[in-house]
Scaffold this motif. Sequence first.
Motif, mmCIF file in Angstrom:
data_model
loop_
_atom_site.group_PDB
_atom_site.id
_atom_site.type_symbol
_atom_site.label_atom_id
_atom_site.label_comp_id
_atom_site.label_asym_id
_atom_site.label_seq_id
_atom_site.Cartn_x
_atom_site.Cartn_y
_atom_site.Cartn_z
ATOM 1 N N SER A 6 -115.275 32.796 53.496
ATOM 2 C CA SER A 6 -114.715 33.694 54.511
ATOM 3 C C SER A 6 -115.292 35.103 54.399
ATOM 4 N N ARG A 7 -116.022 35.377 53.320
ATOM 5 C CA ARG A 7 -116.611 36.698 53.156
ATOM 6 C C ARG A 7 -117.869 36.856 54.001
ATOM 7 N N SER A 8 -118.652 35.785 54.132
ATOM 8 C CA SER A 8 -119.924 35.869 54.860
ATOM 9 C C SER A 8 -119.776 36.340 56.307
ATOM 10 N N PRO A 9 -118.777 35.841 57.073
ATOM 11 C CA PRO A 9 -118.694 36.285 58.476
ATOM 12 C C PRO A 9 -118.544 37.783 58.650
ATOM 13 N N TRP A 10 -117.744 38.438 57.797
ATOM 14 C CA TRP A 10 -117.625 39.878 58.036
ATOM 15 C C TRP A 10 -118.818 40.637 57.490
ATOM 16 N N PHE A 11 -119.570 40.048 56.550
ATOM 17 C CA PHE A 11 -120.865 40.617 56.192
ATOM 18 C C PHE A 11 -121.782 40.605 57.414
ATOM 19 N N CYS A 12 -121.852 39.432 58.057
ATOM 20 C CA CYS A 12 -122.715 39.289 59.235
ATOM 21 C C CYS A 12 -122.264 40.223 60.354
ATOM 22 N N HIS A 13 -120.954 40.341 60.538
ATOM 23 C CA HIS A 13 -120.428 41.213 61.594
ATOM 24 C C HIS A 13 -120.794 42.667 61.316
ATOM 25 N N LEU A 14 -120.704 43.068 60.065
ATOM 26 C CA LEU A 14 -121.070 44.433 59.688
ATOM 27 C C LEU A 14 -122.543 44.677 59.986
ATOM 28 N N THR A 15 -123.395 43.728 59.599
ATOM 29 C CA THR A 15 -124.840 43.881 59.838
ATOM 30 C C THR A 15 -125.147 43.966 61.328
ATOM 31 N N ALA A 16 -124.536 43.070 62.101
ATOM 32 C CA ALA A 16 -124.788 43.061 63.547
ATOM 33 C C ALA A 16 -124.301 44.344 64.202
ATOM 34 N N THR A 17 -123.175 44.849 63.760
ATOM 35 C CA THR A 17 -122.629 46.085 64.333
ATOM 36 C C THR A 17 -123.555 47.266 64.091
ATOM 37 N N VAL A 18 -124.059 47.362 62.873
ATOM 38 C CA VAL A 18 -124.967 48.470 62.542
ATOM 39 C C VAL A 18 -126.207 48.422 63.427
ATOM 40 N N GLN A 19 -126.729 47.205 63.645
ATOM 41 C CA GLN A 19 -127.938 47.070 64.449
ATOM 42 C C GLN A 19 -127.696 47.345 65.932
ATOM 43 N N GLY A 20 -126.450 47.160 66.399
ATOM 44 C CA GLY A 20 -126.177 47.307 67.824
ATOM 45 C C GLY A 20 -125.294 48.478 68.185
ATOM 46 N N LEU A 21 -125.251 49.505 67.342
ATOM 47 C CA LEU A 21 -124.363 50.646 67.598
ATOM 48 C C LEU A 21 -124.577 51.285 68.973
ATOM 49 N N PRO A 22 -125.814 51.579 69.391
ATOM 50 C CA PRO A 22 -125.974 52.195 70.719
ATOM 51 C C PRO A 22 -125.398 51.339 71.840
ATOM 52 N N THR A 23 -125.625 50.030 71.770
ATOM 53 C CA THR A 23 -125.102 49.135 72.813
ATOM 54 C C THR A 23 -123.585 49.095 72.775
ATOM 55 N N ILE A 24 -123.022 49.024 71.582
ATOM 56 C CA ILE A 24 -121.559 48.988 71.438
ATOM 57 C C ILE A 24 -120.944 50.270 71.987
ATOM 58 N N HIS A 25 -121.557 51.401 71.687
ATOM 59 C CA HIS A 25 -121.057 52.683 72.209
ATOM 60 C C HIS A 25 -121.154 52.719 73.732
ATOM 61 N N ALA A 26 -122.291 52.299 74.232
ATOM 62 C CA ALA A 26 -122.508 52.407 75.682
ATOM 63 C C ALA A 26 -121.491 51.588 76.463
ATOM 64 N N TYR A 27 -121.180 50.409 75.985
ATOM 65 C CA TYR A 27 -120.237 49.541 76.693
ATOM 66 C C TYR A 27 -118.796 49.790 76.266
ATOM 67 N N ASN A 28 -118.596 50.766 75.400
ATOM 68 C CA ASN A 28 -117.254 51.103 74.927
ATOM 69 C C ASN A 28 -116.562 49.880 74.313
ATOM 70 N N LYS A 29 -117.284 49.173 73.469
ATOM 71 C CA LYS A 29 -116.731 47.994 72.809
ATOM 72 C C LYS A 29 -116.404 48.293 71.344
ATOM 73 N N THR A 30 -116.212 49.561 71.048
ATOM 74 C CA THR A 30 -115.905 49.924 69.668
ATOM 75 C C THR A 30 -114.585 49.314 69.233
ATOM 76 N N GLU A 31 -113.606 49.373 70.105
ATOM 77 C CA GLU A 31 -112.296 48.832 69.757
ATOM 78 C C GLU A 31 -112.380 47.339 69.491
ATOM 79 N N ALA A 32 -113.070 46.608 70.354
ATOM 80 C CA ALA A 32 -113.204 45.167 70.169
ATOM 81 C C ALA A 32 -113.981 44.866 68.891
ATOM 82 N N THR A 33 -114.999 45.689 68.599
ATOM 83 C CA THR A 33 -115.789 45.489 67.386
ATOM 84 C C THR A 33 -114.935 45.705 66.147
#
Length: 1442
Positions: free
Chosen positions: A1055-1082
């Motif tokens: 169960s640890r691996s998924p949030w590792f992957c989520h953390l990595t993906a979030t870091v790589q997609g910060l501009p997109t997440i900000h632009a679409y205002n998906k910070t809360e969902a993230t």
Amino acid sequence: MASKTEPEEKHRKLYRKRRLRDENYLRGMRTDSYHEAVRFEFLDTMYDESKTMDTVGMIEGGVPSTIEERGCRKKDWKYKESAKTLIPIRSKPKQPSVNPLDDAGLLSFMTFSWLTPLIKMAYKGKLTLENVWHHSPHDRAEPNYKRFERLWKEEVERVGMKKASLPRTIWRFTRTRMLMSLLTIIVCMAGAFIAPAFVIGNLLEYAESPDTNWHLGVGLVIAMFVTEISRSVLFVTTWSIAYRSATRVLGAILTLIFTKITRLRSLQDKTVGELVNLCANDGQRLFDATSLFVLLFGAPFVFLLGLCYTVYLIGPAAVLGCSIFILYYPFQALISRLISHLRRKGIKITDRRVRTMNEILTSVKLIKMYAWEMPFANAVHDVRSEERKVLEKAGYVQSFSIGTFPLVTIVASIVTITLHVMTGHDLTASQAFTMVAIYNSMRFAMASLPLSVKALAECRIGLQRMKSLLEMEEMEPFTARPSHPGNSVEVKSATFTWDVATSGGDQEKQGSVKESGDDLVVNGKTERIPLTNQGAESEERLMKTLSQIELELPKGTLLGVCGGVGSGKSSLISGILGQMRVLEGTVGLTGSIAYVAQQAWIMNASVRDNILFGEDYHQQRYEEAVMACSLTHDFNVLAAGDMTEIGERGINLSGGQKQRISLARAVYSNRDIYLLDDPLSAVDAHVGQHIFHHCIMGALKDKTVVFVTHQLQYLHLCDQVLLMKDGGIAEKGEHSQLMTAGEDYARMIQGYMTSHCDEETGEEADEEEEIEQPTHKLMRQFSGDARSRKRLSTVVSITSIGDNGEVCVGEELVMEEEEEDLSGKATRYPYIVFFTGSLITKEDIESGSIGWRTYADYCKAGGGYLLTVLVLLTFVLSVGSMAFSSLWLSLWLRQGSGNTTVVMGNETVISSSIRHHPDLHFYSLVYGMSIILVLVMMTIKGLIFMKFTLRASSNLHDKVFRSVFRSPMSFFDTTPTGRILNRFSKDLDEVDVRLPLQAEMLLQNTCLLLFSIVLVSYAFPYFLIAIVPLTAMFLYICKISGSALRELKRLENVSRSPWFCHLTATVQGLPTIHAYNKTEATVSRFVSLLDKNSTVSFLFYCAMRWLSVRLDLITTIMSTVTALMVVVTHGSVPPALAGLALTSVIQMTGMFQFTVRLSSEVEARITSVQRINSYIKGLKPEAPLTIKKTAPAQSWPSEGRVRFQKYNMRYREGLPLVLKDVSFSTRPSEKVGIVGRTGSGKSSLGVALFRLGEAASGSISIDDVDISTIGLEDLRSKLSIIPQDPVLFVGTVRYNLDPFEQYSDDQIWSALERTHMKQAISGLQHQLEAPVVENGDNFSVGERQLLCMARALLRHSKILMLDEATAAIDPETDNLIQTTIREAFSDCTMLTIAHRLNTVLTCDRILVMEDGEVVEFDSPGSLLADANSHFHAMMSATKLSN
């Protein structure tokens, strides 16, 4: 009517104000302004803490915010629900809580009986991630995060960010719980003191007395039982409180850290590897420190009691003995400082290693193609060797700390007794062994001191790293509106900059690095600062990137942005997004924003989920977006249509598919402003034409669109055109106006039109002319047969049968694969290969006990079985030397006076005092010298053990690295990077640090227990009879609990691996997440994944305590039986032997459960060895790197003739062929253009040539050498490729061009000059030594491609493959580069895969691919002359329109 609607209107406005954010998120909509939306209002810290009281009432209440609220709280006691826990036994509620802990009574809470149903479930093999209990609402991350954030903000407001203290905030967060823990530990320690001080003392006095008093004896036995059981239960209660506190702190701080990451403008110098380490390893240190903190206070309390009583019992000599304990504290403080220092050094190196591993895993395809496996392996080995040196030093210090801990009692006893006797005082067995028992209780109180000190020292470093992240500046939203209501975007006199934090302590290593975008703005050499601040003040350095930007975009305007590489196009979009700092001027926006990045950010989810991106599904709107982005045909050939799973970073999609899915996401979002950063660079010409007309000018016709492009043929259709140059706007206006002006823009367009006379059109072809849609593939490695228009799978998912016996149903192909089971025997498990839309393989969760094979593998890695036996022998000898001192004391006391007579009055009597023994000095000398023996044996043991464990961990690291690195590309395509990185971060940390620490304590305590049982049996042989049923009881308890501990630990790992992957993906997609205002969902997703992991982790720790409290019951019975034997054998057993037995058995009480729990923890930690071994043994390697017998000559290939002969290839067994009977040959130094629809097999030719996939049949030969007969390194080192997605590594420009220092400076500068990068690089402060940050983010995509081209120029292989290598380069530079390629590689064979047909018209011959087959292979002129040729049809579909 108005009177009725007015209140309704007011109510509606009020309701909208309160629930706007939630409603918008549910509807998939946004507020009017993007920059208002990214204020992170959803993270409001208003939080009703009165609803979060836990089951023991140990959490502080919230501060009432209103008078009414205060009134309510006076009436409703905030600990009302918590007080129910004090009810000894609670009846089962009608509506049980999600976690039984919330319904537990006092007895259940103190003995962990509420956990018994889960223990039974695990014993029956039914425990899975799906049915494991959920977190108690009080322990979830979200409510604890909100409360912690409020406290942290108060701390920052009170003292400022620089002086704000995370430890102080944690104390405020857990204050009440800590105080309650302190109360329980004090009462527990009092009980631990009473048993040896009074009960044992009186029992030994009873044994010494000649009179028999059965009532007194039985009463003392009962007192022994009561005090021991009370101590055990209270100690476990302390842990119960501590684990919940630690879980809440960890959830709160990790959520705070992740939320902070989502608020950052950029990560500056922080890397993904550092952030993974921060959350994984430092998070664990924080948990340990919080749970162990309160145990520091038990030792001083027991020490004071012990000092007073031993002085009363023995006299002044006891002061010297107790001073040993006093000296132990500063000794531990010194040890902790040393460990802290070494840990700080180790963290930096570990960060570097994990960062390097992350970079290698991300770029593994390029590394394999360039045959760089060994050089990169050596680089990792060098970092690992450096890390090992620090680990070795820290291990010696830690081992010394653990080894000296049991010595405290022995040294204190020896010093006290020797001094007491040598100063002429008498000593009885009751006095001596009562004192030893008291010292043992003091040692028990200090048992957790080394662990607590170590945890606090390491936590301090981790908190410093966390604070350095919290100090980083957050993204500041633009709140201004355009001055004109008709404008969507308004930028006035704005100057934008990128910023980076650099250490103020190192003035020589400074610079500015932008995080992403289109500009080369590196100035000087940037120091990569670790997350540890180390006291150096952080200062921000800025580099102006865009200057004096003036831009007004009326609503509904289509703005085309063009310019050369590095001119500032992407930075303009980043500036509008708020990713850059605005030094001067203003930015005004109105409306919502959609963003399509130049390098598309794709989530590891289904295609549909990537397009919806959290929005609700509306079929018509969805289908329109899919059609506009030319994805309809892709869905028809994908395995599961739009429900097909996409791998990490979109690894199973072509570049064009990733870009179109990103574009479809933007179209579906239905925003007001669209920022499109070169969306057509990765798509075929006719697909680009479709997207421009149907999407940009169709679906987005009423939207405000900023369209950055190098496809200049579309600019004349834009409403306005903007030309960027040197970070400024050179020209802007309508296309016709700029052409009339005759400036740079006009010259650029004219040059483009001249060189692209045969390229694609800006006008759409006649509607009557049907343009065949491309056959898109799910994955180049998994291309299917496009002719069969069925939904066949293109992906294989191999999944073992689950624990519940369920097997996925589909078109199944059952294979037998041999695998080792957990017992070490080779068994055959059925694996299911089925056609589905799933790509990422599910992580295996092993079940059952850890087989001896895993332990055997660890022993082999440590040096073999003989060395293992030697290590175990050193433990036996070291503990035996400690037991010898107790045995010698008993023997000494039994000798008494040695029948020496003394004169008492007028009579001569035999003395009973040891003072009169003639060999007093001999006995005292041997007793005193036993200290030296113990110290010598402990030192030898520590040295040998640490050498053994470090050798084991290093060998395991080297083996798993080789195994992973030598795996085929199919493994990396189907395995998330986070899962692999988990092996090299968390699992390796367990094997490096935690496993040796706990294994050493386990072996040491096991030997102590065995010697204790031997000593008790030596005194009371009948004690062995009681051992038999107690052993049976012990085995039964361990059998039941062992399953739970193993399964919970495995579930925690998985169960640890998924949030590792989520953390990595979030870091790589910060501009997109900000632009679409998906910070809360993230953040919500992170919290959900974190809760799932922390739930299992919490239950694992609770299961250990469930076991310990029941094991303590066994040892309490053993103590009671021993005490009963002392009473029963009164007069027949010497008091000295009785004292030896009692002191031995009393120290077993706490040690026995601790040792068994340690064995469970060691077994749990050894699962990390098992997980590492699964990669070492389970991964099938590629072909050998070198084969000496068939190695080609050094000059091979001399001509560069490539020949495919009836070549067929599939990427794995059971998959369709991707290349079918491919036969063609090239002439020496021939230039071959490879064209075809997407999915036709163009890139598969490259995969075949580089042997990233092996042939199903047929052969490929280069200069008459069959490439399947030679080593991969011999082959790949002679080839070069310039990939579509450029790859740069962390380091310097020189390192990226010449990583192994094979070329001179002149050669490097020549390559840069020919790729038109010399001016850009020479303009940097450190030129070739200028830094390159992670992923090369401080260079634009175009500049990265040019640097990759310079790398290929230096390599100058005889055979070169270009995979659309100039897609992100402006047309002018593209023309120059094409000229350079033709000149520089005139003597080389070139295979050019192209989407833009004009780039291959100058080739000698054209190879046309379709459905994995060669359909045409001839010169461009011949193919164009044939009206029926495929190539002629492709060119006709892209006629030029001026």
